[in-house]
Write a protein that holds these residues in place. Structure first.
Motif, PDB file in Angstrom:
ATOM      1  N   VAL A 135      -1.577   4.320  10.460  1.00  0.00           N
ATOM      2  CA  VAL A 135      -1.452   3.201   9.619  1.00  0.00           C
ATOM      3  C   VAL A 135      -1.359   1.804  10.128  1.00  0.00           C
ATOM      4  O   VAL A 135      -1.316   0.804   9.546  1.00  0.00           O
ATOM      5  CB  VAL A 135      -0.001   3.355   8.651  1.00  0.00           C
ATOM      6  CG1 VAL A 135      -0.106   4.638   7.816  1.00  0.00           C
ATOM      7  CG2 VAL A 135       1.049   3.295   9.812  1.00  0.00           C
ATOM      8  N   PHE A 156      -6.137  -1.235   7.919  1.00  0.00           N
ATOM      9  CA  PHE A 156      -5.340  -0.660   6.981  1.00  0.00           C
ATOM     10  C   PHE A 156      -4.437  -1.451   6.525  1.00  0.00           C
ATOM     11  O   PHE A 156      -4.349  -1.661   5.249  1.00  0.00           O
ATOM     12  CB  PHE A 156      -4.808   0.800   7.449  1.00  0.00           C
ATOM     13  CG  PHE A 156      -3.732   1.419   6.320  1.00  0.00           C
ATOM     14  CD1 PHE A 156      -4.335   2.462   5.842  1.00  0.00           C
ATOM     15  CD2 PHE A 156      -2.380   1.317   6.447  1.00  0.00           C
ATOM     16  CE1 PHE A 156      -3.541   3.292   4.752  1.00  0.00           C
ATOM     17  CE2 PHE A 156      -1.938   2.155   5.617  1.00  0.00           C
ATOM     18  CZ  PHE A 156      -2.243   2.972   4.592  1.00  0.00           C
ATOM     19  N   ASN A 173      -3.932  -3.207   2.584  1.00  0.00           N
ATOM     20  CA  ASN A 173      -2.555  -3.375   1.848  1.00  0.00           C
ATOM     21  C   ASN A 173      -2.042  -4.530   1.491  1.00  0.00           C
ATOM     22  O   ASN A 173      -1.567  -4.852   0.461  1.00  0.00           O
ATOM     23  CB  ASN A 173      -1.556  -2.484   2.571  1.00  0.00           C
ATOM     24  CG  ASN A 173      -1.420  -0.947   2.670  1.00  0.00           C
ATOM     25  OD1 ASN A 173      -1.886  -0.204   1.635  1.00  0.00           O
ATOM     26  ND2 ASN A 173      -1.009  -0.467   3.623  1.00  0.00           N
ATOM     27  N   GLN A 181       3.452  -1.828   8.634  1.00  0.00           N
ATOM     28  CA  GLN A 181       2.556  -1.152   8.744  1.00  0.00           C
ATOM     29  C   GLN A 181       1.335  -1.904  10.076  1.00  0.00           C
ATOM     30  O   GLN A 181       0.399  -1.583  10.126  1.00  0.00           O
ATOM     31  CB  GLN A 181       1.422  -0.699   7.671  1.00  0.00           C
ATOM     32  CG  GLN A 181       2.100   0.198   6.801  1.00  0.00           C
ATOM     33  CD  GLN A 181       1.430   0.459   5.514  1.00  0.00           C
ATOM     34  OE1 GLN A 181       0.675  -0.576   5.131  1.00  0.00           O
ATOM     35  NE2 GLN A 181       1.863   1.065   4.502  1.00  0.00           N
ATOM     36  N   ASN A 193       2.397   7.181  10.680  1.00  0.00           N
ATOM     37  CA  ASN A 193       2.135   8.054   9.420  1.00  0.00           C
ATOM     38  C   ASN A 193       2.595   7.228   8.229  1.00  0.00           C
ATOM     39  O   ASN A 193       3.728   6.762   8.227  1.00  0.00           O
ATOM     40  CB  ASN A 193       2.711   9.496   9.487  1.00  0.00           C
ATOM     41  CG  ASN A 193       1.844  10.340   8.541  1.00  0.00           C
ATOM     42  OD1 ASN A 193       2.197   9.995   7.240  1.00  0.00           O
ATOM     43  ND2 ASN A 193       1.582  11.518   8.946  1.00  0.00           N
ATOM     44  N   VAL A 194       1.563   7.276   7.198  1.00  0.00           N
ATOM     45  CA  VAL A 194       2.310   6.396   5.908  1.00  0.00           C
ATOM     46  C   VAL A 194       3.312   7.195   5.181  1.00  0.00           C
ATOM     47  O   VAL A 194       4.239   6.525   4.557  1.00  0.00           O
ATOM     48  CB  VAL A 194       0.983   6.238   5.052  1.00  0.00           C
ATOM     49  CG1 VAL A 194       0.668   7.854   4.297  1.00  0.00           C
ATOM     50  CG2 VAL A 194       1.088   5.250   4.011  1.00  0.00           C
ATOM     51  N   THR A 251       7.622   3.500   7.172  1.00  0.00           N
ATOM     52  CA  THR A 251       7.107   2.898   6.032  1.00  0.00           C
ATOM     53  C   THR A 251       7.330   3.730   4.772  1.00  0.00           C
ATOM     54  O   THR A 251       7.046   2.819   3.513  1.00  0.00           O
ATOM     55  CB  THR A 251       5.341   3.050   5.935  1.00  0.00           C
ATOM     56  OG1 THR A 251       5.103   4.416   6.276  1.00  0.00           O
ATOM     57  CG2 THR A 251       4.953   2.443   7.511  1.00  0.00           C
ATOM     58  N   ILE A 255       7.169   1.473   0.627  1.00  0.00           N
ATOM     59  CA  ILE A 255       6.014   2.096  -0.220  1.00  0.00           C
ATOM     60  C   ILE A 255       6.582   2.509  -1.445  1.00  0.00           C
ATOM     61  O   ILE A 255       6.291   2.165  -2.756  1.00  0.00           O
ATOM     62  CB  ILE A 255       5.250   3.319   0.525  1.00  0.00           C
ATOM     63  CG1 ILE A 255       4.545   2.388   1.617  1.00  0.00           C
ATOM     64  CG2 ILE A 255       4.099   3.495  -0.455  1.00  0.00           C
ATOM     65  CD1 ILE A 255       3.510   3.586   2.118  1.00  0.00           C
ATOM     66  N   TYR A 266      -4.000   8.266  -0.501  1.00  0.00           N
ATOM     67  CA  TYR A 266      -4.827   7.433  -0.232  1.00  0.00           C
ATOM     68  C   TYR A 266      -6.020   6.971  -1.114  1.00  0.00           C
ATOM     69  O   TYR A 266      -6.542   5.848  -1.306  1.00  0.00           O
ATOM     70  CB  TYR A 266      -5.703   7.721   1.114  1.00  0.00           C
ATOM     71  CG  TYR A 266      -4.763   8.116   2.337  1.00  0.00           C
ATOM     72  CD1 TYR A 266      -4.576   7.001   3.302  1.00  0.00           C
ATOM     73  CD2 TYR A 266      -4.221   9.170   2.736  1.00  0.00           C
ATOM     74  CE1 TYR A 266      -3.293   6.882   4.286  1.00  0.00           C
ATOM     75  CE2 TYR A 266      -3.316   9.490   3.788  1.00  0.00           C
ATOM     76  CZ  TYR A 266      -3.082   8.137   4.580  1.00  0.00           C
ATOM     77  OH  TYR A 266      -2.281   8.328   5.556  1.00  0.00           O
TER      78      TYR A 266
END
Length: 310
Positions: A81, A86, A90, A139, A147-148, A153, A157, A228
């Motif tokens: 991320v 990426f 976002n 990110q 890692n998302v 993160t 989110i 994703y």
């Protein structure tokens, strides 16, 4: 896969953008063009195009440019991320979301004609902006997030998606409820036949956007890679949802203009003379200011809102 699906929806959004611009500019003088609509539609198109371009660049980097030498291969590259592409995607998603929610809140204010009604939606909109900024910052390439779905993160989110969904549902609900209550008190048949389809398309647009957000939230909660895919699809979905409303409102306005021309221009000379000798109060008045049928004060407020989409 996400880029391919996004490309399909992006193609539909481009066609709807062209249709929106055509309906609002065809046979219109420059001073009569609804500039706010043109600006919002153009911004939605620009952000969708930018997101699509960044997605293609990211796909190329992951498969050919950096994916071969990256630790973990292409899969590791796309899961990272902290990649600049990426974070850029976002950022675009955050801007697109803020733009869409802002337009809905503004419609709410115009329909209700009260600042008190939009205080809570505005506070929620500010929260969406704050969580969106924190999400993008978490990110950034300078952070340790890898890692998302990680803790670095994940909470940002989750908060961003949840508050965005709540803001959209609240604003769209207030808008639909106000239009429905006004429509219930309107007795004009022509007015009813025109406004009910607009109410339906407003609800359809809100449901389409909300369904995409719910799917994203479910995928994220399950740590599924479908997140994703849904993340990429949200951008063109937002554009399509708003183009639906713009086009439907413009079509309704054109229908009412044709109706007004027919009603006002369909009288022969003897009818005009008789109407001058025996004037009567019409049950349905023609509003020249907004080029729509007006029946009461609330209807005038709603008409002015519906035919000024932003």
């Amino acid at each position: 896969m996400s880029t391919v699906l996004e490309g399909i929806l992006y193609g539909f959004s481009v066609l709807m953008f062209i249709g929106t611009m055509w309906t609002f500019t065809y046979k219109q003088r420059i001073r009569d063009i609804n500039r706010p609509v043109v600006v919002v539609a153009t911004l939605l198109f620009v952000l969708s195009t930018a997101h699509m371009i960044v997605g293609i660049i990211r796909l190329q980097d992951g498969l050919t440019k950096y994916g071969v030498t990256f630790h973990g291969g292409p899969a590791g590259f796309f899961a990272d991320v902290t990649q600049q592409t990426f974070a850029t995607k976002n950022t675009i998603i955050t801007l697109q979301t803020l733009l869409g929610d802002g337009v809905v809140i503004y419609r709410c204010y115009v329909v209700w004609q009260s600042v008190w009604i939009i205080i809570l939606p505005c506070m929620m909109w500010c929260g969406v902006a704050a969580f969106g900024i924190c999400m993008v910052y978490a990110q950034a390439p300078t952070t340790d997030a890898k890692n998302v779905f990680g803790n670095e993160t994940g909470h940002w989110i989750t908060a961003f998606l949840s508050l965005t969904l709540a803001t959209n549902l609240l604003s769209s609900g207030l808008l639909a409820y106000r239009i429905w209550t006004i429509e219930r008190n309107v007795s004009g048949a022509y007015t009813t036949n025109i406004k009910i389809p607009i109410l339906r398309v407003l609800i359809d647009a809100a449901l389409l956007y909300s369904a995409a957000l719910c799917a994203s939230q479910v995928c994220f909660a399950l740590s599924n890679n479908g997140f994703y895919v849904m993340g990429d699809l949200i951008v063109p979905v937002i554009s399509i949802a708003f183009y639906m409303v713009f086009i439907r409102v413009s079509i309704s306005k054109n229908v009412m203009e044709c109706l007004e021309t027919t009603v006002c221009g369909g009288l022969n000379e003897s009818d005009r003379r008789f109407s001058l000798r025996c004037p009567v109060q019409p049950s349905v008045q023609i509003g020249h200011k907004d080029d729509i049928l007006l029946t009461d004060r609330d209807s005038r407020k709603m008409d002015a809102t519906l035919f000024t989409p932003v």
